[in-house]
Design a protein around this motif. Structure first.
Motif, PDB file in Angstrom:
ATOM      1  N   UNK A 121       0.834  -1.198   0.000  1.00 61.53           N
ATOM      2  CA  UNK A 121       0.000   0.000   0.000  1.00 61.53           C
ATOM      3  C   UNK A 121       0.868   1.248   0.000  1.00 61.53           C
ATOM      4  N   UNK A 122       0.317   2.322  -0.537  1.00 57.65           N
ATOM      5  CA  UNK A 122       1.053   3.583  -0.632  1.00 57.65           C
ATOM      6  C   UNK A 122       1.317   4.193   0.726  1.00 57.65           C
ATOM      7  N   UNK A 123       0.470   3.896   1.710  1.00 59.20           N
ATOM      8  CA  UNK A 123       0.640   4.488   3.038  1.00 59.20           C
ATOM      9  C   UNK A 123       0.042   3.564   4.091  1.00 59.20           C
ATOM     10  N   UNK A 124       0.316   3.893   5.352  1.00 63.53           N
ATOM     11  CA  UNK A 124      -0.123   3.051   6.465  1.00 63.53           C
ATOM     12  C   UNK A 124      -1.642   2.959   6.588  1.00 63.53           C
ATOM     13  N   UNK A 125      -2.387   4.077   6.503  1.00 62.52           N
ATOM     14  CA  UNK A 125      -3.847   3.965   6.617  1.00 62.52           C
ATOM     15  C   UNK A 125      -4.467   3.055   5.557  1.00 62.52           C
ATOM     16  N   UNK A 126      -3.976   3.153   4.327  1.00 62.35           N
ATOM     17  CA  UNK A 126      -4.516   2.304   3.268  1.00 62.35           C
ATOM     18  C   UNK A 126      -4.204   0.840   3.548  1.00 62.35           C
ATOM     19  N   UNK A 127      -2.977   0.564   3.989  1.00 63.79           N
ATOM     20  CA  UNK A 127      -2.600  -0.809   4.301  1.00 63.79           C
ATOM     21  C   UNK A 127      -3.440  -1.360   5.449  1.00 63.79           C
ATOM     22  N   UNK A 128      -3.602  -0.569   6.492  1.00 60.03           N
ATOM     23  CA  UNK A 128      -4.390  -1.005   7.649  1.00 60.03           C
ATOM     24  C   UNK A 128      -5.817  -1.339   7.243  1.00 60.03           C
ATOM     25  N   UNK A 129      -6.399  -0.477   6.412  1.00 62.38           N
ATOM     26  CA  UNK A 129      -7.781  -0.706   5.986  1.00 62.38           C
ATOM     27  C   UNK A 129      -7.894  -1.954   5.113  1.00 62.38           C
ATOM     28  N   UNK A 130      -6.961  -2.170   4.234  1.00 60.48           N
ATOM     29  CA  UNK A 130      -7.003  -3.362   3.396  1.00 60.48           C
ATOM     30  C   UNK A 130      -6.850  -4.635   4.230  1.00 60.48           C
ATOM     31  N   UNK A 131      -5.991  -4.602   5.232  1.00 61.01           N
ATOM     32  CA  UNK A 131      -5.838  -5.774   6.088  1.00 61.01           C
ATOM     33  C   UNK A 131      -7.138  -6.069   6.847  1.00 61.01           C
ATOM     34  N   UNK A 132      -7.818  -5.036   7.280  1.00 57.10           N
ATOM     35  CA  UNK A 132      -9.114  -5.226   7.938  1.00 57.10           C
ATOM     36  C   UNK A 132     -10.111  -5.885   6.987  1.00 57.10           C
ATOM     37  N   UNK A 133     -10.139  -5.401   5.753  1.00 61.04           N
ATOM     38  CA  UNK A 133     -11.091  -5.934   4.770  1.00 61.04           C
ATOM     39  C   UNK A 133     -10.741  -7.367   4.374  1.00 61.04           C
ATOM     40  N   UNK A 134      -9.451  -7.671   4.306  1.00 62.49           N
ATOM     41  CA  UNK A 134      -9.043  -9.048   4.003  1.00 62.49           C
ATOM     42  C   UNK A 134      -9.508  -9.992   5.102  1.00 62.49           C
ATOM     43  N   UNK A 135      -9.352  -9.577   6.359  1.00 58.67           N
ATOM     44  CA  UNK A 135      -9.807 -10.415   7.465  1.00 58.67           C
ATOM     45  C   UNK A 135     -11.327 -10.575   7.449  1.00 58.67           C
ATOM     46  N   UNK A 136     -12.037  -9.495   7.178  1.00 59.83           N
ATOM     47  CA  UNK A 136     -13.497  -9.540   7.198  1.00 59.83           C
ATOM     48  C   UNK A 136     -14.084 -10.284   6.008  1.00 59.83           C
ATOM     49  N   UNK A 137     -13.318 -10.346   4.901  1.00 58.42           N
ATOM     50  CA  UNK A 137     -13.834 -11.039   3.714  1.00 58.42           C
ATOM     51  C   UNK A 137     -13.567 -12.541   3.757  1.00 58.42           C
ATOM     52  N   UNK A 138     -12.735 -12.981   4.708  1.00 57.77           N
ATOM     53  CA  UNK A 138     -12.438 -14.408   4.793  1.00 57.77           C
ATOM     54  C   UNK A 138     -13.670 -15.186   5.218  1.00 57.77           C
ATOM     55  N   UNK A 139     -13.897 -16.368   4.642  1.00 59.91           N
ATOM     56  CA  UNK A 139     -15.075 -17.179   5.001  1.00 59.91           C
ATOM     57  C   UNK A 139     -15.055 -17.527   6.482  1.00 59.91           C
ATOM     58  N   UNK A 140     -16.203 -17.508   7.098  1.00 62.12           N
ATOM     59  CA  UNK A 140     -16.295 -17.916   8.497  1.00 62.12           C
ATOM     60  C   UNK A 140     -16.122 -19.421   8.600  1.00 62.12           C
ATOM     61  N   UNK A 141     -15.607 -19.891   9.741  1.00 65.11           N
ATOM     62  CA  UNK A 141     -15.369 -21.334   9.882  1.00 65.11           C
ATOM     63  C   UNK A 141     -16.602 -22.192   9.615  1.00 65.11           C
ATOM     64  N   UNK A 142     -17.798 -21.678   9.952  1.00 65.47           N
ATOM     65  CA  UNK A 142     -19.028 -22.460   9.771  1.00 65.47           C
ATOM     66  C   UNK A 142     -19.770 -22.057   8.503  1.00 65.47           C
ATOM     67  N   UNK A 143     -19.071 -21.325   7.588  1.00 64.41           N
ATOM     68  CA  UNK A 143     -19.771 -20.766   6.433  1.00 64.41           C
ATOM     69  C   UNK A 143     -20.367 -21.834   5.537  1.00 64.41           C
ATOM     70  N   UNK A 144     -19.739 -23.018   5.476  1.00 71.97           N
ATOM     71  CA  UNK A 144     -20.214 -24.044   4.574  1.00 71.97           C
ATOM     72  C   UNK A 144     -21.108 -25.085   5.287  1.00 71.97           C
TER      73      UNK A 144
END
Length: 323
Positions: free
Chosen positions: A298-321
């Motif tokens: 990422x170009x800067x820390x805020x952008x990187x932090x936000x993307x990491x949050x979104x990556x974690x939130x977009x991951x399938x939940x353990x019971x998703x299937x």
């Protein structure tokens, strides 16, 4: 027409040569005098290594430019991947530059594999055409990558050439710059300055996907908050990494393992680090850690932090299937 690769050696601007290669009937014919001159003029040390990297990248870029639009033979590499005559010829042109300037170093090329001195402390990583599938269908979004491993403590030398944008992105590990090849004035240079202003995030969708199902790029792209805050792009070439360093992209995301030793990614990673970007794996692991998975730049820390949050939130939940 892009400047000759020979013009990137020595002063990087003053050489007056016609090129390191000519194309005859689809084959690359090396200009022996020019290649020999590379070895004669390239000084030792960081500055000399940088010019060798630039020369090799431009040599490959010239071949890619020259062969564009031709009917090129393909070499099947399996799993839907292939190389073209341009990949092979571009790497040969790059190898000629490295051999002439740094005969004691080893080389790892995407197409020709490992060559040179066994056990050499220094190794050049060559990716002659990143974006082969783009190139094969007439898409101009490709890159030619060169990186030097073992350059010395705290040193990263790399070059990324854009064959059709007449630009070469360079770093000696301390600074990152772009050299623009504009005729008739010759080359000009400017410092790379990352910026997240565009909100454009390039996401690599090329397989394999070792992070699945824990991380899948398509899940990130489909997340409503990602769509609300960023604008996704898929160019399918590591030229996009250089664009993050240059402020043309806010970030870049890809799955994978530890990519620091990859012929595809090493040069772009070096550029982004020197430019001041924020880099980790998709799980937050520091870049260079053998356990690192993929890449978030990422170009800067805020952008990187936000993307990491979104990556974690977009991951399938353990019971998703379900059960």
């Amino acid at each position: 027409m892009i400047n000759s690769a020979a013009e990137q050696v020595g002063s990087g601007r003053d050489a007056d040569a016609e090129g390191v290669a000519a194309v005859e009937d689809g084959a690359v014919v090396q200009d022996a005098a020019v290649v020999e001159g590379v070895g004669e003029r390239a000084e030792r040390g960081p500055e000399g290594d940088l010019e060798v990297a630039a020369a090799a990248a431009r040599a490959g870029a010239e071949v890619v430019w020259d062969l564009y639009g031709r009917q090129l033979a393909r070499v099947d590499k399996g799993a839907g991947d292939f190389a073209t005559e341009a990949d092979l010829a571009a790497e040969e042109a790059m190898l000629a530059v490295i051999r002439a300037a740094r005969p004691g170093d080893s080389v790892l090329g995407e197409e020709h594999g490992a060559q040179g001195a066994t056990g050499a402390a220094r190794q050049w990583l060559l990716d002659p055409l990143c974006g082969t599938l783009n190139y094969a269908v007439g898409n101009l979004l490709v890159a030619v990558n060169v990186a030097l491993r073992g350059a010395g403590p705290g040193r990263e030398v790399a070059a990324v050439a854009d064959p059709f944008g007449a630009e070469t992105y360079l770093t000696d590990g301390r600074t990152a710059l772009v050299r623009q090849h504009v005729a008739p004035a010759g080359a000009s240079e400017s410092t790379l300055r990352p910026s997240s202003a565009s909100r454009l995030v390039d996401v690599n969708l090329d397989p394999p996907f070792p992070g699945a199902p824990g991380f899948r790029a398509v899940d990130l792209l489909a997340h409503p908050d990602f769509v609300a805050e960023f604008r996704p792009r898929v160019v399918s070439t590591t030229l996009a990494l250089a664009w993050v360093a240059a402020g043309k992209r806010a970030a870049y995301v890809t799955d994978g393992g530890d990519l620091t030793g990859s012929v595809h990614f090493a040069a772009g990673i070096a550029l982004c680090r020197a430019a001041g970007c924020v880099l980790t794996g998709i799980d937050g692991t520091p870049i260079g850690d053998p356990s690192a998975r993929g890449l978030v730049v990422a170009a800067d820390e805020p952008t990187h932090t936000r993307l990491m949050e979104l990556i974690r939130r977009s991951a399938p939940r353990p019971d998703a299937h379900g059960a």
